[in-house]
Design an enzyme around this catalytic site. Structure first.
Site, PDB file in Angstrom:
ATOM      1  N   GLY A 247       0.900  -1.137  -0.003  1.00  0.00           N
ATOM      2  CA  GLY A 247      -0.109  -0.095  -0.047  1.00  0.00           C
ATOM      3  C   GLY A 247       0.818   1.156   0.167  1.00  0.00           C
ATOM      4  O   GLY A 247       0.307   2.288  -0.756  1.00  0.00           O
ATOM      5  N   CYS A 248       1.862   1.325   0.864  1.00  0.00           N
ATOM      6  CA  CYS A 248       2.887   2.439   0.824  1.00  0.00           C
ATOM      7  C   CYS A 248       3.603   2.718  -0.358  1.00  0.00           C
ATOM      8  O   CYS A 248       3.759   3.972  -0.853  1.00  0.00           O
ATOM      9  CB  CYS A 248       3.826   2.272   2.145  1.00  0.00           C
ATOM     10  N   THR A 249       3.927   1.780  -1.146  1.00  0.00           N
ATOM     11  CA  THR A 249       4.595   1.681  -2.448  1.00  0.00           C
ATOM     12  C   THR A 249       3.681   2.114  -3.207  1.00  0.00           C
ATOM     13  O   THR A 249       4.034   3.370  -4.151  1.00  0.00           O
ATOM     14  CB  THR A 249       5.157   0.217  -2.744  1.00  0.00           C
TER      15      THR A 249
ATOM     16  N   GLY B  23       2.997   6.107  -2.816  1.00  0.00           N
ATOM     17  CA  GLY B  23       4.181   6.778  -3.073  1.00  0.00           C
ATOM     18  C   GLY B  23       4.213   7.008  -4.810  1.00  0.00           C
ATOM     19  O   GLY B  23       4.645   7.754  -5.399  1.00  0.00           O
TER      20      GLY B  23
END
Length: 155
Positions: free
Chosen positions: A45-47, A50
């Site tokens: 999710g964080c990738t 970003g």
């Protein structure tokens, strides 16, 4: 330090970021600022979040807006994450949680039945005068960056 409220000025704070930069909120006046908090580098999710900010970066830039991603990861991890995904914006390393606490994003979370304190995915939009204009808490990644960009364009 009180939690920022929409419509109110953001209290000044400083943090270390990638590319050997120091981010001081008061020095960003004259530009809109998007600060997004995410739990951990190199997680799905964080990738994706970003990468979504990266892919729309030119549009944010055209709207006089700078972007900062924030997590508790180390500067070394941040530098690798930024390089691997070609992020054109800086990542703030906040292992002591000072920046996170400033924005009140450290919350009780649950994973596999265990409770722990961690970053709640959140985004804040500060206008060129240093006023908090929008906040998104408990963010779901899909469609989020588009929503933030619309809010920026509406300023």
């Amino acid at each position: 330090m009180s939690t920022p409220e929409v419509g109110q000025p953001i209290a000044d704070t400083t943090a270390q970021a990638t590319s050997e930069t120091t981010v001081t909120l008061s020095e960003l006046k004259g530009k809109n600022v998007v600060i997004y908090f995410y739990p951990k580098d190199n997680t799905p999710g964080c990738t994706t979040e970003g990468q979504n900010f990266r892919d729309l970066y030119a549009e944010f830039e055209a709207a006089n807006t700078v972007i900062f991603g924030v997590s508790k990861d180390s500067m070394r991890t941040h530098e690798n994450f930024k390089k691997k995904h070609e992020f054109p914006f800086e990542l703030i390393s906040d292992p002591e949680e000072a920046f996170c606490k400033h924005f009140d994003v450290i919350k009780l979370k649950k994973l596999y039945g265990k409770e722990y304190m961690g970053i709640e995915r959140s985004t804040f939009l500060i206008d060129a005068e240093g006023i908090l204009r929008n906040e998104w808490r408990k963010v779901k990644v899909k469609g989020h960056v588009d929503e933030v960009l619309e809010a920026v364009k509406a300023l």
